[in-house]
Design an enzyme around this catalytic site. Sequence first.
Site, PDB file in Angstrom:
ATOM      1  N   GLU A 130       0.856  -1.220   0.188  1.00  0.00           N
ATOM      2  CA  GLU A 130       0.138   0.028  -0.069  1.00  0.00           C
ATOM      3  C   GLU A 130       0.862   1.265   0.013  1.00  0.00           C
ATOM      4  O   GLU A 130       0.488   2.105  -0.571  1.00  0.00           O
ATOM      5  CB  GLU A 130      -1.134  -0.283   1.066  1.00  0.00           C
ATOM      6  CG  GLU A 130      -2.127  -1.001   1.101  1.00  0.00           C
ATOM      7  CD  GLU A 130      -1.896  -2.612   1.214  1.00  0.00           C
ATOM      8  OE1 GLU A 130      -2.577  -3.304   0.669  1.00  0.00           O
ATOM      9  OE2 GLU A 130      -0.623  -2.733   2.103  1.00  0.00           O
ATOM     10  N   HIS A 174     -10.887  -5.993   8.331  1.00  0.00           N
ATOM     11  CA  HIS A 174     -11.929  -5.622   7.085  1.00  0.00           C
ATOM     12  C   HIS A 174     -12.985  -4.867   7.378  1.00  0.00           C
ATOM     13  O   HIS A 174     -14.163  -4.990   6.760  1.00  0.00           O
ATOM     14  CB  HIS A 174     -12.232  -6.976   6.362  1.00  0.00           C
ATOM     15  CG  HIS A 174     -11.109  -7.857   5.809  1.00  0.00           C
ATOM     16  ND1 HIS A 174     -10.337  -8.669   6.690  1.00  0.00           N
ATOM     17  CD2 HIS A 174     -10.422  -8.111   4.697  1.00  0.00           C
ATOM     18  CE1 HIS A 174      -9.479  -9.370   5.903  1.00  0.00           C
ATOM     19  NE2 HIS A 174      -9.319  -8.950   4.705  1.00  0.00           N
TER      20      HIS A 174
END
Length: 325
Positions: free
Chosen positions: A60, A130
């Site tokens: 990321e 998540h």
Amino acid sequence: MPRMNMLQAINNALDIAMAEDEKVLCFGEDVGVFGGVFRATSHLQEKYGRARCFNTPLVEQGIIGFANGLAAQGSVPVAEIQFADYIFPAFDQIVNETAKFRFRSGDLFNVGGLTIRTPYGGGISGGLYHSQSPEAYFAHTPGLKIVVPRNPYQAKGLLLSAIRDPDPVIFFEPKRLYRAAVGEVPEEDYQLPIGEAEVTKEGSDITVLGWGAQMEVIDRAVELAEKEGISCEVIDLRSILPWDEDTVVESVLKTGRLVVTHEAPRTGGFASEIAATIQERCFLYLESPIERVTGLDTPFPLTLEKEYLPDHLKIFEAIKASAAF
């Protein structure tokens, strides 16, 4: 007017932006042939080629660093972080580079063309990694804009505005509504303003404020409240940074009460900033303390997700408590 779910509306917005401007690029983890983990980028690589829609490594920090470099050289990158929970490795790039690039160079360079898309929030039984809602972390960073749509129509219009905005934008997408939210969406190009809240329902007794997935929850709570004779004014903030203080103030000056709700934990959540600002600007008009209905100050649980989330019943109880104060 066709009906779309939120994923289709987002895909449609990306398609329009890429067709209009060859400098628009989409990239992230599995966004190419696979179309992204939720399929938001389906068929874009097939239509525009691997040079404009492509997969990245699972890094990321690298995704956003690469996006900063592209934007600084004139491209219009739309970078996807697969889940908002994974945005933290890129935190340094976003808050120390993306947000400050224009200012450190005296505007010789900027990354204003950058949009970061990422799905946020609970409701899919995703557990700790998540399900998080990290919008408040970035709201403390001047130089960014933060946008959260509530339905397909909003998603398309706000995403097109984000891609074309002169400032870098983090676009949080409520993933539990990806397929659950369906509505009419114009096929043609349109934009919705960033930084302007929307009053979705007028009322006189209490203001109820939220954004993203919480708006559907608010609507259910308001239905219960109105059966008890409590008239609710509902506001979708839409943009966290900048946020539309004036619209909220105008509403609270009328109703004298405010309930704010978000999925993120209570401590340090953006509801705190809203409550402080409204207290400063509306103190003499408040009829009761400002109520916050939020997630809990715990890591996001898996088996107890329903207990964690601020649902319509919790909001309804806060509305009743405020009205009865």
